[in-house]
Design a protein around this motif. Structure first.
Motif, short mmCIF file in Angstrom:
data_model
loop_
_atom_site.label_atom_id
_atom_site.label_comp_id
_atom_site.label_asym_id
_atom_site.label_seq_id
_atom_site.Cartn_x
_atom_site.Cartn_y
_atom_site.Cartn_z
N ASP A 21 0.85 -1.19 0.00
CA ASP A 21 0.00 0.00 0.00
C ASP A 21 0.88 1.24 0.00
O ASP A 21 2.03 1.20 0.46
CB ASP A 21 -0.92 0.03 1.23
CG ASP A 21 -2.07 1.02 1.10
OD1 ASP A 21 -2.28 1.53 -0.03
OD2 ASP A 21 -2.75 1.28 2.10
N VAL A 22 0.36 2.33 -0.51
CA VAL A 22 1.09 3.60 -0.50
C VAL A 22 1.08 4.13 0.93
O VAL A 22 0.02 4.19 1.56
CB VAL A 22 0.41 4.62 -1.45
CG1 VAL A 22 1.11 5.97 -1.37
CG2 VAL A 22 0.41 4.08 -2.88
N PRO A 23 2.26 4.51 1.47
CA PRO A 23 2.27 5.05 2.83
C PRO A 23 1.40 6.30 2.94
O PRO A 23 1.45 7.18 2.07
CB PRO A 23 3.75 5.39 3.06
CG PRO A 23 4.50 4.56 2.07
CD PRO A 23 3.61 4.42 0.88
N ALA A 24 0.60 6.38 3.99
CA ALA A 24 -0.27 7.54 4.17
C ALA A 24 0.55 8.79 4.47
O ALA A 24 0.17 9.90 4.08
CB ALA A 24 -1.28 7.28 5.28
N TRP A 25 1.66 8.64 5.17
CA TRP A 25 2.53 9.76 5.51
C TRP A 25 3.89 9.20 5.91
O TRP A 25 4.11 7.98 5.89
CB TRP A 25 1.93 10.57 6.66
CG TRP A 25 1.63 9.75 7.88
CD1 TRP A 25 2.51 9.28 8.80
CD2 TRP A 25 0.35 9.25 8.27
NE1 TRP A 25 1.86 8.52 9.74
CE2 TRP A 25 0.53 8.50 9.46
CE3 TRP A 25 -0.95 9.38 7.75
CZ2 TRP A 25 -0.52 7.87 10.11
CZ3 TRP A 25 -1.99 8.76 8.42
CH2 TRP A 25 -1.77 8.02 9.58
N GLY A 26 4.81 10.08 6.24
CA GLY A 26 6.12 9.66 6.72
C GLY A 26 7.08 9.29 5.60
O GLY A 26 6.90 9.66 4.43
N GLY A 41 8.90 7.77 2.67
CA GLY A 41 8.45 7.06 1.49
C GLY A 41 7.12 7.52 0.94
O GLY A 41 6.69 7.06 -0.12
N ALA A 42 6.43 8.43 1.64
CA ALA A 42 5.10 8.86 1.19
C ALA A 42 5.18 9.59 -0.14
O ALA A 42 4.40 9.32 -1.07
CB ALA A 42 4.44 9.74 2.25
N VAL A 43 6.13 10.53 -0.27
CA VAL A 43 6.26 11.29 -1.52
C VAL A 43 6.74 10.38 -2.64
O VAL A 43 6.20 10.38 -3.75
CB VAL A 43 7.23 12.48 -1.33
CG1 VAL A 43 7.54 13.13 -2.67
CG2 VAL A 43 6.64 13.49 -0.37
N ASP A 44 7.77 9.57 -2.35
CA ASP A 44 8.34 8.70 -3.37
C ASP A 44 7.29 7.73 -3.92
O ASP A 44 7.19 7.53 -5.14
CB ASP A 44 9.51 7.92 -2.77
CG ASP A 44 10.33 7.21 -3.83
OD1 ASP A 44 11.20 7.88 -4.45
OD2 ASP A 44 10.11 6.01 -4.06
N ALA A 45 6.48 7.16 -3.05
CA ALA A 45 5.46 6.21 -3.49
C ALA A 45 4.42 6.89 -4.37
O ALA A 45 3.98 6.34 -5.38
CB ALA A 45 4.80 5.55 -2.28
N ARG A 46 3.99 8.09 -4.00
CA ARG A 46 3.00 8.81 -4.81
C ARG A 46 3.56 9.15 -6.17
O ARG A 46 2.85 9.11 -7.18
CB ARG A 46 2.54 10.08 -4.08
CG ARG A 46 1.53 9.78 -2.98
CD ARG A 46 1.45 10.92 -1.97
NE ARG A 46 0.48 10.63 -0.93
CZ ARG A 46 0.68 9.76 0.06
NH1 ARG A 46 1.82 9.08 0.14
NH2 ARG A 46 -0.26 9.55 0.98
#
Length: 225
Positions: free
Chosen positions: A47-52, A54-59
């Motif tokens: 799942d895409v991290p909600a925050w923290g 890796g959040a930006v990288d995943a989005r």
């Protein structure tokens, strides 16, 4: 023992937003399928991290997939692609976090580039109050070839073409004369039902041929051989 399905609430919300709300042309089902393909390889989290961390990288990586979907559909329609703004919509990230990601990955923000062009001797300006959408596109560009190279390597060209074309299989069904398909077959999603795959592989049109040629050029450019 039955294993519970992995819940992916952030991926589900972002896939819907990126595919349908932002560009209006993609299919959230394909985006989730493509992400899960990369997740099986360990390239992205389930799942895409909600925050923290890796959040930006995943989005950004999900936005790469959304842009591939968008560009494929636009080849069929002859329009220009949109840029997925990861700072808008559900589970949006803050512009400051995107700028921090840019610093970490040596991606120059637009305001710095413009200032350098106008006067190279000026001191860098402070960070802007709002992130420019061009900055988001710079970030997507930074990761694009890496993400797509992995996808193109694990998904053979013919399979990937059918999956992308499958975003429009309801339209293909109507044109192809498959009026006896059931509603359940239409909504099965990914992986596509065998009957849908056969119809997509046999269907030909000028736009479908253009989409196939564009995708072939992209795969040969990014993952030759």
């Amino acid at each position: 023992m039955v294993t519970a399905a992995v819940q992916t609430p952030v991926l589900d919300a972002l896939s819907t937003h990126y595919a349908r709300v932002w560009t209006g042309r993609g299919d959230a089902r394909w985006l989730r399928h493509a992400w899960q393909t990369l997740a099986v390889l360990g390239e992205v989290p389930p799942d895409v991290p909600a925050w923290g961390d890796g959040a930006v990288d995943a989005r950004l990586r999900l936005a790469v997939l959304a842009r591939l979907s968008d560009r494929f559909n636009l080849v069929l329609e002859g329009e220009e692609p949109e840029v997925v703004d990861i700072t808008e919509g559900p589970f949006a990230v803050d512009g400051a976090d995107v700028l921090a990601w840019m610093r970490e990955h040596d991606v120059r923000p637009l305001h710095e580039l413009l200032a350098e062009v106008s006067d190279p001797d000026l001191e860098p300006e402070p960070e802007p109050a709002a992130l420019d959408l061009t900055d988001v596109e710079f970030c997507i560009d930074q990761l694009s070839d890496d993400v797509l190279r992995t996808l193109f390597t694990v998904r053979p060209f013919d399979a990937l073409f059918v999956e992308l074309a499958g975003q429009r299989y309801e339209r293909v069904r109507d044109i192809h004369g498959c009026g006896d398909w059931t509603e359940a077959e239409d909504l099965v999603g990914y992986p596509l039902a065998p009957r849908v795959v056969r119809a997509l592989r046999s269907f030909e049109s000028e736009s479908i041929r253009a989409g196939r040629e564009w995708l072939r050029e992209e795969t040969e450019r990014i993952a030759p051989g």
